[in-house]
Every structure is written in C-alpha cells, then in structure tokens.
Design an enzyme around this catalytic site. Sequence first.
Site, PDB file in Angstrom:
ATOM      1  N   SER A 123     -21.906 -90.549 -24.569  1.00 44.54           N
ATOM      2  CA  SER A 123     -21.258 -90.823 -23.253  1.00 44.54           C
ATOM      3  C   SER A 123     -19.736 -90.805 -23.437  1.00 44.54           C
ATOM      4  O   SER A 123     -19.396 -90.784 -24.679  1.00 44.54           O
ATOM      5  CB  SER A 123     -21.657 -92.078 -22.909  1.00 44.54           C
TER       6      SER A 123
ATOM      7  N   TYR B   4     -22.727-101.607 -24.707  1.00 42.29           N
ATOM      8  CA  TYR B   4     -23.124-100.242 -24.366  1.00 42.29           C
ATOM      9  C   TYR B   4     -22.277 -99.081 -24.931  1.00 42.29           C
ATOM     10  O   TYR B   4     -22.846 -98.215 -25.572  1.00 42.29           O
ATOM     11  CB  TYR B   4     -23.020 -99.915 -22.711  1.00 42.29           C
TER      12      TYR B   4
HETATM   13  P1  NAD Z   1     -32.177 -92.440 -16.363  1.00 44.07           P
HETATM   14  O1  NAD Z   1     -32.046 -93.588 -16.090  1.00 44.07           O
HETATM   15  O2  NAD Z   1     -32.587 -91.469 -14.900  1.00 44.07           O
HETATM   16  O3  NAD Z   1     -32.681 -91.735 -17.509  1.00 44.07           O
HETATM   17  C1  NAD Z   1     -33.087 -92.383 -18.590  1.00 44.07           C
HETATM   18  C2  NAD Z   1     -34.431 -92.255 -18.908  1.00 44.07           C
HETATM   19  O4  NAD Z   1     -34.995 -93.025 -20.184  1.00 44.07           O
HETATM   20  C3  NAD Z   1     -35.281 -93.019 -17.957  1.00 44.07           C
HETATM   21  O5  NAD Z   1     -36.290 -91.827 -17.533  1.00 44.07           O
HETATM   22  C4  NAD Z   1     -35.993 -94.226 -18.574  1.00 44.07           C
HETATM   23  O6  NAD Z   1     -37.074 -94.574 -18.175  1.00 44.07           O
HETATM   24  C5  NAD Z   1     -35.936 -93.609 -20.026  1.00 44.07           C
HETATM   25  N1  NAD Z   1     -36.200 -94.668 -21.059  1.00 44.07           N
HETATM   26  C6  NAD Z   1     -35.556 -95.798 -21.155  1.00 44.07           C
HETATM   27  N2  NAD Z   1     -36.225 -96.937 -22.135  1.00 44.07           N
HETATM   28  C7  NAD Z   1     -37.023 -95.942 -22.736  1.00 44.07           C
HETATM   29  C8  NAD Z   1     -37.988 -96.250 -23.623  1.00 44.07           C
HETATM   30  N3  NAD Z   1     -38.013 -97.378 -24.378  1.00 44.07           N
HETATM   31  N4  NAD Z   1     -38.758 -95.255 -24.093  1.00 44.07           N
HETATM   32  C9  NAD Z   1     -38.686 -94.097 -23.547  1.00 44.07           C
HETATM   33  N5  NAD Z   1     -38.179 -93.712 -22.276  1.00 44.07           N
HETATM   34  C10 NAD Z   1     -37.258 -94.701 -22.054  1.00 44.07           C
HETATM   35  O7  NAD Z   1     -30.592 -92.126 -16.571  1.00 44.07           O
HETATM   36  P2  NAD Z   1     -29.894 -90.754 -17.178  1.00 44.07           P
HETATM   37  O8  NAD Z   1     -28.519 -90.847 -16.489  1.00 44.07           O
HETATM   38  O9  NAD Z   1     -30.461 -89.698 -16.782  1.00 44.07           O
HETATM   39  O10 NAD Z   1     -29.695 -91.101 -18.724  1.00 44.07           O
HETATM   40  C11 NAD Z   1     -30.004 -90.157 -19.829  1.00 44.07           C
HETATM   41  C12 NAD Z   1     -28.986 -90.633 -20.962  1.00 44.07           C
HETATM   42  O11 NAD Z   1     -27.737 -89.932 -20.407  1.00 44.07           O
HETATM   43  C13 NAD Z   1     -28.918 -91.921 -21.553  1.00 44.07           C
HETATM   44  O12 NAD Z   1     -28.805 -91.981 -22.865  1.00 44.07           O
HETATM   45  C14 NAD Z   1     -27.712 -92.319 -20.915  1.00 44.07           C
HETATM   46  O13 NAD Z   1     -26.988 -93.551 -21.745  1.00 44.07           O
HETATM   47  C15 NAD Z   1     -27.007 -91.210 -20.980  1.00 44.07           C
HETATM   48  N6  NAD Z   1     -25.645 -91.074 -20.144  1.00 44.07           N
HETATM   49  C16 NAD Z   1     -25.575 -91.417 -18.785  1.00 44.07           C
HETATM   50  C17 NAD Z   1     -24.639 -91.007 -18.121  1.00 44.07           C
HETATM   51  C18 NAD Z   1     -24.753 -91.335 -16.419  1.00 44.07           C
HETATM   52  O14 NAD Z   1     -23.463 -91.721 -15.763  1.00 44.07           O
HETATM   53  N7  NAD Z   1     -25.667 -91.290 -15.951  1.00 44.07           N
HETATM   54  C19 NAD Z   1     -23.203 -90.993 -18.676  1.00 44.07           C
HETATM   55  C20 NAD Z   1     -23.194 -90.908 -20.071  1.00 44.07           C
HETATM   56  C21 NAD Z   1     -24.298 -91.072 -20.696  1.00 44.07           C
END
Ligand code: NAD
Length: 248
Positions: free
Chosen positions: A142, A155
Amino acid sequence: MNNVENKTVIITGASSGIGKATAMKLANNGANVVLAARRKDLLEEITTTINENGGTAVYKVTDVTNAHQMEELASFASEKFGKIDVLINNAGVMPLSELKNRKIHEWDLMVDVNIKGVLYGIYAVLPYMREQNNGHIINLSSIAGHIVFPGSAVYCATKSAVRSISEGLRLEESSDSNIRSTIISPGSILTELSKHITDQEQKNAINQIEESVGIEPENIAEAIYYAINQPEEVGVNEILVRPTRQQL
Ligand code: NAD
C-alpha cells in the site's frame, strides 16, 4: 503480447474489491484463475460469472491465516491445472485506530492476515515454483507501506513488512529459481476495506478521502495484469498507483 494466457493464477481475498477485479481481468485474458477467500457464496458467484463468460475459474474456501489451508489451496491449484504460475497475496484487513485506543485484537488480526497470510502464501507455493524453476509472487502492500499516518501505525507496519518480505523473496529467489516478485502499492481504492473500521473517527477520515479521490479496483487489476504480462525475463518489482488527486 500476452504472457497471461494459460497461466495458473491463485488470488487470495478474491471475493471482493481488488481480488475480484483482478480475477475477472486475468480470466478475460486467458488465465486459469483459482479464487480463494472465506465467503463461499461470493466465490461461487464470481466463478460462475467467469466460466459463463468463457473464462476458466475454480475456487477454494481458504483462510489465509491458516498455513495448512494455504498448503491445501496450492495443492488444489496444482492438481487442477498442473502448475502454479502466479500467486497474488491480496487478502488484507485495515481496522485503523490510534494506539491509545488499545484495540489489541485488531492489531493481532492485521498481523495475522496482512503479514502471516502473505508468508503462508509464500510457504505454500514456493516448493512448486522452485521445482518448476519459474513463478511469480505478487504481494499487495500500500502507499501505507511507504508513509506512516496517525491512526495507521499497525496497518502501515504490516504493509511495510509486506514490502520487506517481497524484496527478500526477490533477492533470494530471482536469480536462484527464476521467481519474479512484485509489490503492488495502491492509494485510495473504492472497496470494502474501510467498511470494517470500528473507530468512528478513522472511518470518517478514510470515507472522506475515498469520496473525494477514490478510484476503482479495476485500476489496480490493470497494474497487476501489466506485471504478469511482461516477458519472463522482465521483473516488475513495484508499482505505486494513486488516484491522481490523492496528495499523500
Ligand atoms: P476488500 O476488503 O474488498 O478485499 C480484501 C479481501 O480479503 C476480502 O475479500 C476479505 O474477505 C479477504 N480476507 C480478509 N481476511 C481474510 C482471511 N483471513 N482469509 C482470506 N481472505 C480474507 O479490500 P481491497 O481494497 O480489495 O483489499 C485488497 C488488498 O489491497 C488488501 O491487502 C489491502 O490492504 C490492499 N490495499 C487496499 C487499498 C484500498 O484503498 N482499498 C489501498 C492499499 C492497499
């Protein structure tokens, strides 16, 4: 050029957001995608949509905090498609709060999912990729892996750890076994991630940023596609993708 076609790609956290968008994008371009997450109904729905549209997708309910389940996931993917070309360690959680609020269970959860989950993914696929003398591991960090914000100490620490692990993996495996390592570092993306924040102050702050600048998960899927699609001798080590209007 398409270096995505016929690749077996495992995606964790594939039931929503970036994971789901990436699964659709890669399947549309001929990859065999293996979706992993905990919510069976959503995995089933996405898999069906991909297969109905002419793609190839399978799923396995998997909790990334369970090393044994991650091993089972790798073995499932290998049995289905005969090889594992790419693992996308995408599952993540972001329950932000200031340290003084002492939300210790949420700290544990972030460490378990964001750090251990990534390590367990590497643990599960590395024997296959080393045996193949080929592979690609993509880890979701991130902008928070580059900058620390108040309310985001834990985080940010987990996302910074993801960058260190990815770079260590690259140093150890790239020349030794031809395994590519990519860090994807997104800015504000419109997904479910912030919905699970229990600290109201943090939630409001993040929602405000999302509403003013947030971009779609499909924009991150494009970056992941780009990294996979490069010729095998080209390693894309990190991609930062911010919304144009996001300052920090
Ligand atoms: P999201 O919440 O839609 O997706 C995250 C997914 O991980 C969800 O489907 C959730 O159910 C799954 N998950 C959580 N715990 C789990 C576990 N124990 N086992 C299996 N699956 C699990 O959010 P996203 O934004 O699509 O996140 C995806 C990645 O991107 C993450 O690693 C997040 O930290 C990173 N990210 C997101 C952003 C943002 O702004 N959305 C920014 C930077 C990084």
